[in-house]
Motif scaffolding. Sequence first.
Motif, PDB file in Angstrom:
ATOM      1  N   TYR A 139      21.267  -8.562  -6.681  1.00  0.00           N
ATOM      2  CA  TYR A 139      21.592  -7.578  -7.725  1.00  0.00           C
ATOM      3  C   TYR A 139      20.797  -7.884  -8.993  1.00  0.00           C
ATOM      4  CZ  TYR A 139      24.675  -4.572 -10.525  1.00  0.00           C
ATOM      5  OH  TYR A 139      25.179  -3.596 -11.332  1.00  0.00           O
ATOM      6  N   ALA A 140      20.750  -9.152  -9.359  1.00  0.00           N
ATOM      7  CA  ALA A 140      20.023  -9.558 -10.571  1.00  0.00           C
ATOM      8  C   ALA A 140      18.530  -9.243 -10.428  1.00  0.00           C
ATOM      9  CB  ALA A 140      20.229 -11.051 -10.828  1.00  0.00           C
ATOM     10  N   ALA A 141      17.971  -9.541  -9.267  1.00  0.00           N
ATOM     11  CA  ALA A 141      16.541  -9.308  -9.051  1.00  0.00           C
ATOM     12  C   ALA A 141      16.211  -7.818  -9.142  1.00  0.00           C
ATOM     13  CB  ALA A 141      16.121  -9.867  -7.690  1.00  0.00           C
ATOM     14  N   GLU A 142      17.089  -7.015  -8.546  1.00  0.00           N
ATOM     15  CA  GLU A 142      16.897  -5.555  -8.569  1.00  0.00           C
ATOM     16  C   GLU A 142      16.976  -5.022 -10.004  1.00  0.00           C
ATOM     17  OE1 GLU A 142      16.752  -3.495  -5.736  1.00  0.00           O
ATOM     18  OE2 GLU A 142      16.649  -1.682  -6.981  1.00  0.00           O
ATOM     19  N   LEU A 182      27.805 -11.413 -14.509  1.00  0.00           N
ATOM     20  CA  LEU A 182      27.110 -11.666 -13.235  1.00  0.00           C
ATOM     21  C   LEU A 182      26.695 -13.140 -13.151  1.00  0.00           C
ATOM     22  CD1 LEU A 182      25.981 -10.033 -10.740  1.00  0.00           C
ATOM     23  CD2 LEU A 182      23.795  -9.992 -11.967  1.00  0.00           C
ATOM     24  N   ALA A 183      26.097 -13.633 -14.229  1.00  0.00           N
ATOM     25  CA  ALA A 183      25.630 -15.035 -14.242  1.00  0.00           C
ATOM     26  C   ALA A 183      26.831 -15.992 -14.183  1.00  0.00           C
ATOM     27  CB  ALA A 183      24.801 -15.293 -15.501  1.00  0.00           C
ATOM     28  N   ASP A 184      27.883 -15.682 -14.944  1.00  0.00           N
ATOM     29  CA  ASP A 184      29.074 -16.536 -14.910  1.00  0.00           C
ATOM     30  C   ASP A 184      29.699 -16.528 -13.511  1.00  0.00           C
ATOM     31  OD1 ASP A 184      28.645 -16.986 -17.579  1.00  0.00           O
ATOM     32  OD2 ASP A 184      30.600 -16.275 -18.266  1.00  0.00           O
ATOM     33  N   GLY A 185      29.641 -15.372 -12.856  1.00  0.00           N
ATOM     34  CA  GLY A 185      30.181 -15.280 -11.496  1.00  0.00           C
ATOM     35  C   GLY A 185      29.397 -16.163 -10.531  1.00  0.00           C
ATOM     36  N   ALA A 214      13.041 -15.500  -1.946  1.00  0.00           N
ATOM     37  CA  ALA A 214      13.754 -14.228  -1.741  1.00  0.00           C
ATOM     38  C   ALA A 214      13.498 -13.254  -2.891  1.00  0.00           C
ATOM     39  CB  ALA A 214      15.257 -14.494  -1.589  1.00  0.00           C
ATOM     40  N   HIS A 215      13.287 -13.797  -4.098  1.00  0.00           N
ATOM     41  CA  HIS A 215      13.174 -12.937  -5.295  1.00  0.00           C
ATOM     42  C   HIS A 215      12.035 -13.433  -6.200  1.00  0.00           C
ATOM     43  CE1 HIS A 215      16.937 -11.371  -3.901  1.00  0.00           C
ATOM     44  NE2 HIS A 215      17.515 -12.551  -4.016  1.00  0.00           N
ATOM     45  N   PRO A 216      10.786 -13.129  -5.815  1.00  0.00           N
ATOM     46  CA  PRO A 216       9.639 -13.622  -6.616  1.00  0.00           C
ATOM     47  C   PRO A 216       9.684 -13.140  -8.061  1.00  0.00           C
ATOM     48  CG  PRO A 216       8.905 -12.666  -4.529  1.00  0.00           C
ATOM     49  CD  PRO A 216      10.353 -12.397  -4.616  1.00  0.00           C
ATOM     50  N   ASN A 217      10.256 -11.967  -8.318  1.00  0.00           N
ATOM     51  CA  ASN A 217      10.302 -11.492  -9.715  1.00  0.00           C
ATOM     52  C   ASN A 217      11.229 -12.382 -10.556  1.00  0.00           C
ATOM     53  OD1 ASN A 217      12.616 -10.426  -8.402  1.00  0.00           O
ATOM     54  ND2 ASN A 217      12.812  -8.790  -9.904  1.00  0.00           N
ATOM     55  N   ILE A 237      27.087 -15.403  -4.098  1.00  0.00           N
ATOM     56  CA  ILE A 237      25.893 -15.820  -4.869  1.00  0.00           C
ATOM     57  C   ILE A 237      24.668 -15.067  -4.357  1.00  0.00           C
ATOM     58  CG2 ILE A 237      24.359 -17.749  -5.411  1.00  0.00           C
ATOM     59  CD1 ILE A 237      26.855 -19.605  -5.120  1.00  0.00           C
ATOM     60  N   THR A 238      24.547 -14.976  -3.041  1.00  0.00           N
ATOM     61  CA  THR A 238      23.389 -14.282  -2.454  1.00  0.00           C
ATOM     62  C   THR A 238      23.340 -12.828  -2.921  1.00  0.00           C
ATOM     63  OG1 THR A 238      23.513 -15.721  -0.521  1.00  0.00           O
ATOM     64  CG2 THR A 238      22.274 -13.674  -0.247  1.00  0.00           C
ATOM     65  N   ARG A 239      24.506 -12.172  -2.900  1.00  0.00           N
ATOM     66  CA  ARG A 239      24.541 -10.755  -3.335  1.00  0.00           C
ATOM     67  C   ARG A 239      24.250 -10.639  -4.828  1.00  0.00           C
ATOM     68  NH1 ARG A 239      29.326 -10.732  -0.247  1.00  0.00           N
ATOM     69  NH2 ARG A 239      30.516 -10.781  -2.186  1.00  0.00           N
ATOM     70  N   ALA A 240      24.798 -11.562  -5.608  1.00  0.00           N
ATOM     71  CA  ALA A 240      24.602 -11.499  -7.064  1.00  0.00           C
ATOM     72  C   ALA A 240      23.121 -11.717  -7.421  1.00  0.00           C
ATOM     73  CB  ALA A 240      25.480 -12.537  -7.762  1.00  0.00           C
ATOM     74  N   LEU A 241      22.456 -12.606  -6.691  1.00  0.00           N
ATOM     75  CA  LEU A 241      21.028 -12.842  -6.955  1.00  0.00           C
ATOM     76  C   LEU A 241      20.201 -11.599  -6.618  1.00  0.00           C
ATOM     77  CD1 LEU A 241      20.589 -16.497  -5.612  1.00  0.00           C
ATOM     78  CD2 LEU A 241      20.532 -15.751  -8.006  1.00  0.00           C
TER      79      LEU A 241
END
Length: 202
Positions: free
Chosen positions: A137-140, A97-100, A179-182, A131-135
């Motif tokens: 996903y990562a936050a979730e 995910l991060a590499d993507g 967008a992703h405070p966590n 990138i927006t979708r991956a972020l």
Amino acid sequence: MKLLGTNTSPYVRKVRLVLLEKNIPHEYVVDPPREPGSLVARVNPLGRIPALILDDETCVFDSTVIAEYADTLNDHPTLIPRSNALELMRVKRWEALADGIMDSAVVVRTESVRPTKNQDADIIIRHNDAITRALAYAAELLGTREWCEGEFITLADLALVSALIYLDLRQGERDWRSAHPNLAAWFVRISERPSVRASHAG
Ligand SMILES: N[C@@H](CCC(=O)N[C@@H](CS)C(=O)NCC(=O)O)C(=O)O
């Protein structure tokens, strides 16, 4: 061993963080691949950084292989789970995910530095959307946990922080923190680690 890289490459930062977290002795050599006389052009057939040159001159590439190899060199800490297939998959999926995110950010950057008339707006939009979708996903996936996976630091954390540092460098206008405070809170914590600080120092 010698690690060839540049200070801006997110893939290089990821493997530097692995070497630093594991306290593996190495020499970090800044070696931009496109500069005349670059060492990496001679040792890595792909001409890409990061490249890790072992003492017997074996050249290890790419960043995923370097990270896996380096992780086997000692157990403190173990950054890639070794015995549980599901845990291993989850850490490697975080890395993918991060590499993507890195891959898409590099494409956007490459496209954006072309003369405006040669830029392909569709490519830029498609990769920015990824990138927006991956972020999201990562936050979730991260939720309120301290680490991306499990109870300790893993390669997942090192890959994600490398991707986010690259986004800050190349897409300063992207307000991922709001967008992703966590993710933002996690980023503040991990950025305090000596390895991450050292990776900024070059
Ligand atoms: N998938 C590779 C990507 C490595 C990569 O693309 N590195 C870039 C720098 S960020 C590079 O060396 N590009 C060659 C060039 O700039 O000529 C990895 O994980 O190591």
